[in-house]
Enzyme design. Structure first.
Site, PDB file in Angstrom:
ATOM      1  CG  ASP A  20      -0.916  -4.332   0.743  1.00 29.10           C
ATOM      2  OD1 ASP A  20      -2.142  -3.796   0.844  1.00 29.10           O
ATOM      3  OD2 ASP A  20      -0.398  -4.987  -0.098  1.00 29.10           O
ATOM      4  CB  VAL A  43      -5.040   2.700  -0.657  1.00 31.49           C
ATOM      5  CG1 VAL A  43      -6.239   3.531  -0.621  1.00 31.49           C
ATOM      6  CG2 VAL A  43      -5.438   1.139   0.043  1.00 31.49           C
ATOM      7  CG  ASP A  44      -8.975   3.734  -6.095  1.00 30.78           C
ATOM      8  OD1 ASP A  44      -9.843   2.762  -6.102  1.00 30.78           O
ATOM      9  OD2 ASP A  44      -9.361   4.796  -6.868  1.00 30.78           O
ATOM     10  CB  ILE A 134      -2.948  11.328  -4.176  1.00 31.24           C
ATOM     11  CG1 ILE A 134      -1.997  10.147  -4.468  1.00 31.24           C
ATOM     12  CG2 ILE A 134      -2.996  12.260  -5.192  1.00 31.24           C
ATOM     13  CD1 ILE A 134      -2.537   9.228  -5.230  1.00 31.24           C
ATOM     14  CE1 TYR A 135      -7.727  12.826  -4.342  1.00 31.02           C
ATOM     15  CE2 TYR A 135      -9.587  12.434  -3.061  1.00 31.02           C
ATOM     16  CZ  TYR A 135      -8.829  12.521  -4.332  1.00 31.02           C
ATOM     17  OH  TYR A 135      -9.843  12.144  -5.449  1.00 31.02           O
TER      18      TYR A 135
HETATM   19  P1  ADP Z   1      -6.006   9.793  -1.220  1.00 31.84           P
HETATM   20  O1  ADP Z   1      -6.170  10.221  -2.426  1.00 31.84           O
HETATM   21  O2  ADP Z   1      -7.307   9.695  -0.554  1.00 31.84           O
HETATM   22  O3  ADP Z   1      -4.967  10.626  -0.186  1.00 31.84           O
HETATM   23  P2  ADP Z   1      -4.164   7.605  -1.273  1.00 31.84           P
HETATM   24  O4  ADP Z   1      -4.357   6.099  -1.657  1.00 31.84           O
HETATM   25  O5  ADP Z   1      -3.298   8.500  -1.961  1.00 31.84           O
HETATM   26  O6  ADP Z   1      -5.592   8.320  -1.024  1.00 31.84           O
HETATM   27  O7  ADP Z   1      -3.397   7.490   0.102  1.00 31.84           O
HETATM   28  C1  ADP Z   1      -4.418   7.302   1.199  1.00 31.84           C
HETATM   29  C2  ADP Z   1      -3.325   6.468   2.229  1.00 31.84           C
HETATM   30  O8  ADP Z   1      -3.203   4.934   2.082  1.00 31.84           O
HETATM   31  C3  ADP Z   1      -1.845   6.945   2.373  1.00 31.84           C
HETATM   32  O9  ADP Z   1      -1.435   7.122   3.766  1.00 31.84           O
HETATM   33  C4  ADP Z   1      -1.073   5.875   1.329  1.00 31.84           C
HETATM   34  O10 ADP Z   1       0.171   5.869   2.136  1.00 31.84           O
HETATM   35  C5  ADP Z   1      -2.065   4.590   2.146  1.00 31.84           C
HETATM   36  N1  ADP Z   1      -1.750   3.453   1.098  1.00 31.84           N
HETATM   37  C6  ADP Z   1      -1.294   3.304  -0.049  1.00 31.84           C
HETATM   38  N2  ADP Z   1      -1.096   1.934  -0.627  1.00 31.84           N
HETATM   39  C7  ADP Z   1      -1.780   1.423   0.827  1.00 31.84           C
HETATM   40  C8  ADP Z   1      -1.951  -0.066   0.972  1.00 31.84           C
HETATM   41  N3  ADP Z   1      -1.788  -1.231   0.114  1.00 31.84           N
HETATM   42  N4  ADP Z   1      -2.824  -0.474   2.247  1.00 31.84           N
HETATM   43  C9  ADP Z   1      -2.972   0.543   3.086  1.00 31.84           C
HETATM   44  N5  ADP Z   1      -2.787   1.899   3.066  1.00 31.84           N
HETATM   45  C10 ADP Z   1      -2.073   2.199   1.813  1.00 31.84           C
END
Ligand code: ADP
Length: 188
Positions: A20, A43-44, A134-135
């Site tokens: 994480d 992650v946002d 998500i992208y």
């Molecule tokens: P995007 O909209 O740019 O695709 P996401 O947040 O949906 O961004 O996903 C980007 C990556 O971050 C994915 O591989 C997701 O599994 C990962 N992710 C989600 N939460 C976390 C976290 N807490 N730490 C690291 N990576 C994460």
């Protein structure tokens, strides 16, 4: 926990680890943001939850000044309660088919974050897999872009960044980065 580390040149390392990103200390943590800079899921959401409301307040000010952040760009804020000094909010491309400039836009995100890092004398920086959630960017293709850009940056001894940590959420993302790294190394 899975983790792997490579030395690019003396004192310059790339690490890939599962975890994480909000729990990993670094001078700068990169966020996979959206161009509205309004927060979101993935992650946002995790970064805003762990960092606290000061990050969004700072983004409110940036939004008032510049409006939206273009795809391929990034903006810097302080890191609130996160174990970092800065958060770089990078806007990755939404993946369509790979033929709509996605690789260039994704590479641009990494380069912009590395430039923000150099401007601030950042020595350690952590990245999530920008655009690979998500992208919809295929994780291996996203990993190839990310690893290529970051390894090239670390290969320049004039740069201040000494350590880049890719923090991958889940075993399959980690394994994808690992496989791509091995392919890139073998091609050298
Ligand atoms: P995007 O909209 O740019 O695709 P996401 O947040 O949906 O961004 O996903 C980007 C990556 O971050 C994915 O591989 C997701 O599994 C990962 N992710 C989600 N939460 C976390 C976290 N807490 N730490 C690291 N990576 C994460």
């Amino acid at each position: 926990m899975n983790s792997m580390e490579w030395t690019i040149q003396a004192g310059r390392t790339v690490e890939i680890r599962e975890g994480d990103i909000t729990r990993v200390a670094a001078d700068a943590i990169v966020n996979a943001a959206n161009s509205g800079l309004v927060g979101g899921g993935g992650v946002d959401g995790a970064i805003h939850r762990a960092g606290g409301p000061s990050i969004m307040r700072e983004l409110d000010g940036i939004r008032a000044r510049i409006g939206r952040c273009p795809t391929g760009g990034a903006v810097a804020t302080a890191a609130g309660a996160l174990p970092a000094k800065y958060v770089f909010h990078a806007v990755g491309p939404v993946y369509r088919d790979g033929a709509h400039g996605e690789p260039e836009l994704l590479a641009s995100c990494y380069r912009k974050c590395l430039r923000l890092a150099e401007e601030r004398g950042v020595r350690t920086i952590s990245f999530p897999a920008i655009s690979a959630g998500i992208y919809g960017y295929p994780i291996r293709d996203a990993a190839a872009v990310a690893l290529r850009e970051v390894a090239a940056h670390l290969g320049n001894p004039a740069n201040s960044v000494e350590r880049a940590i890719f923090v991958l959420f889940g075993d399959s993302a980690f394994e994808a980065y690992l496989a791509v790294w091995r392919t890139l190394r073998a091609a050298k």
